[in-house]
Motif scaffolding. Structure first.
Motif, short mmCIF file in Angstrom:
data_model
loop_
_atom_site.label_atom_id
_atom_site.label_comp_id
_atom_site.label_asym_id
_atom_site.label_seq_id
_atom_site.Cartn_x
_atom_site.Cartn_y
_atom_site.Cartn_z
N LEU A 124 57.98 61.30 44.43
CA LEU A 124 57.35 60.51 45.18
C LEU A 124 56.42 60.84 46.31
N ASP A 125 56.59 62.10 46.90
CA ASP A 125 56.05 62.82 47.84
C ASP A 125 55.04 64.09 46.98
N GLU A 126 54.21 64.53 47.68
CA GLU A 126 53.72 65.83 47.47
C GLU A 126 54.62 67.01 47.90
N ALA A 127 55.00 67.73 47.15
CA ALA A 127 55.80 68.70 47.50
C ALA A 127 55.26 69.80 48.40
N PRO A 128 55.90 70.23 49.79
CA PRO A 128 55.35 71.06 50.71
C PRO A 128 55.48 72.55 50.11
N PRO A 129 54.76 73.50 50.68
CA PRO A 129 54.87 74.88 50.25
C PRO A 129 56.34 75.49 50.18
N THR A 130 57.37 75.06 51.21
CA THR A 130 58.50 75.47 51.28
C THR A 130 59.27 75.17 49.98
N VAL A 166 64.08 76.30 66.99
CA VAL A 166 65.37 77.32 66.18
C VAL A 166 65.74 76.53 64.91
N GLN A 167 65.82 75.31 64.52
CA GLN A 167 66.12 74.78 63.39
C GLN A 167 65.02 75.16 62.45
N SER A 168 63.79 74.71 62.85
CA SER A 168 62.44 75.15 61.93
C SER A 168 62.36 76.59 61.70
N LEU A 169 62.81 77.59 62.59
CA LEU A 169 62.60 78.72 62.27
C LEU A 169 63.74 79.19 61.34
N VAL A 170 64.90 78.86 61.37
CA VAL A 170 65.91 79.18 60.40
C VAL A 170 65.55 78.58 59.07
N PHE A 171 65.12 77.10 59.01
CA PHE A 171 64.87 76.64 57.91
C PHE A 171 63.79 77.35 57.17
N ILE A 172 62.60 77.70 57.71
CA ILE A 172 61.28 78.34 57.29
C ILE A 172 61.73 79.44 56.50
N THR A 173 62.60 80.43 57.30
CA THR A 173 62.70 81.70 56.91
C THR A 173 63.89 81.84 55.48
N ALA A 174 64.84 80.78 55.54
CA ALA A 174 65.81 80.72 54.82
C ALA A 174 65.32 80.15 53.49
N SER A 175 64.49 79.38 53.61
CA SER A 175 64.03 78.69 52.19
C SER A 175 62.99 79.45 51.76
N ALA A 176 62.19 80.45 52.26
CA ALA A 176 61.19 81.40 51.67
C ALA A 176 61.95 82.56 50.97
N LEU A 177 63.11 82.64 51.34
CA LEU A 177 64.00 83.82 50.51
C LEU A 177 64.78 83.04 49.29
N VAL A 178 65.41 81.75 49.68
CA VAL A 178 66.08 81.30 48.63
C VAL A 178 65.32 80.84 47.40
N THR A 179 64.03 80.13 47.80
CA THR A 179 63.15 79.57 46.74
C THR A 179 63.73 78.83 45.47
N ARG A 180 64.49 77.75 46.03
CA ARG A 180 65.03 76.92 44.88
C ARG A 180 64.11 75.86 44.41
N GLU A 181 64.10 75.46 43.30
CA GLU A 181 63.15 74.32 42.64
C GLU A 181 63.49 73.15 42.92
N ARG A 182 62.40 72.28 43.25
CA ARG A 182 62.84 70.88 43.67
C ARG A 182 63.58 70.17 42.30
N PRO A 183 64.32 69.01 42.55
CA PRO A 183 64.99 68.25 41.55
C PRO A 183 64.07 68.02 40.13
N ASP A 184 64.49 67.98 39.16
CA ASP A 184 63.54 67.68 37.88
C ASP A 184 63.60 65.99 37.52
N VAL A 185 63.04 65.41 38.50
CA VAL A 185 62.70 64.24 38.54
C VAL A 185 61.44 64.08 38.99
N LYS A 186 60.85 62.78 38.76
CA LYS A 186 59.64 62.30 39.49
C LYS A 186 59.58 62.40 41.06
#
Length: 231
Positions: A139-145, A117-137
Motif C-alpha cells: 500500500l506504500d511505495e517501497a523505499p530503496p532499503t 544511531v538507530q538510523s545508522l545501524v538500520f541503513i547499514t544492516a539492511s543494505a547488507l541483508v537485502t531481504r525482499e518485501r512480503p509477497d502481498v500488495k
C-alpha cells in the motif's frame, strides 16, 4: 531502574564536549557495532538457512486479506509517525525544547543520539541483508532499503521510547502515566501498520523494535553520571 531513568536529574554536572564525545564513542558507538553485527547475523540467517521465514507468510496474507478503506486510511496516518521527515522533525523539536527547559546540552543530545544511531545501524544492516518485501500488495511505495529490519519501526521506537523516558519528569502522576503509555504504544502501532500495509513481515518489525529499543538504552546511558540511589 529509577536511578537509570533519572540519571540526568541526579547528576547535573556539566561535562566538556570532549568528555561527552568520548563517552558517546565508548558507551554508544562501540556497543552499537555489536548490535549491528547481531542484526546482520539474524538477517543472513533469515534469508539463508531459514528460507526467508515462510512461517510469517500467513500473518502477512492475513493482514492483506482483512484490509478495509477505513483501516487503510488509519494505517497510513499511523505509519507516518515512523516516517523519516516526522521523526527528524519531532527529534529536532524535542532537542530544542529539552535544551531550553534544562539548559543542559548534554541531556538535550540524548534524543538525537538515539535516533541517529538507530538510523545508522538500520541503513547499514539492511543494505547488507537485502531481504525482499512480503509477497502481498504493497500500500506504500517501497523505499530503496530492504525489508529487514523495519526502518519505520526502529525510528519510531528510538524516538517515542526516548520521549517516554523524558515524560518521567512530568510531576502530575496521571498526566505522566498517560503520556508514557501513549509514547510506548506508538512504535507498536507503527509496527502493526507496516504489517498491515504489506511493507514488512513479523521478523522485520520485531527486530526494528529491538534496534530502536537498544539504541534508546545506549543513548540514555551514554554519559557517565554519578547517580546514588534515590530515596
Amino acid at each position: 531502574m529509577s536511578t537509570f531513568v533519572h540519571r540526568y536529574e541526579l547528576d547535573t554536572s556539566r561535562p566538556t564536549v570532549k568528555q561527552a564525545a568520548r563517552d558517546a564513542a565508548m558507551r554508544v558507538l562501540l556497543p552499537a557495532v555489536a548490535l549491528w553485527a547481531a542484526l546482520v547475523g539474524v538477517g543472513f540467517l533469515i534469508v539463508g538457512p531459514l528460507n526467508d521465514l515462510p512461517a510469517g507468510n500467513p500473518v502477512e496474507q492475513w493482514f492483506a486479506d482483512h484490509r478495509t478503506p477505513t483501516m487503510n486510511t488509519v494505517s497510513e496516518w499511523v505509519g507516518r509517525l515512523g516516517m523519516t521527515e516526522v521523526v527528524i522533525g519531532v527529534t529536532v523539536l524535542t532537542v530544542a525544547l529539552v535544551w531550553w527547559r534544562t539548559r543542559q546540552w548534554w541531556f538535550a543530545a540524548v534524543p538525537a543520539l538515539a535516533v541517529s544511531v538507530q538510523s545508522l545501524v538500520f541503513i547499514t544492516a539492511s543494505a547488507l541483508v537485502t531481504r525482499e518485501r512480503p509477497d502481498v500488495k504493497h500500500l506504500d511505495e517501497a523505499p530503496p532499503t530492504s525489508s529487514f529490519p523495519s526502518g519505520h519501526t526502529g525510528a519510531s521506537t528510538a524516538l517515542w521510547f526516548t520521549l517516554a523516558l523524558l515524560a518521567q519528569r512530568i510531576t502530575h502522576p496521571v498526566l505522566r502515566a498517560v503520556v508514557t503509555v501513549v509514547c510506548v504504544l506508538i512504535p507498536f502501532a507503527v509496527a502493526v501498520s507496516r504489517l498491515y500495509r504489506g511493507m514488512h513481515g513479523p521478523a522485520d518489525v520485531t527486530f526494528g523494535l529491538v534496534n530502536g529499543a537498544v539504541c534508546v538504552v545506549l543513548a540514555w546511558g551514554y554519559l557517565r553520571r554519578s547517580t546514588p540511589e534515590r530515596r
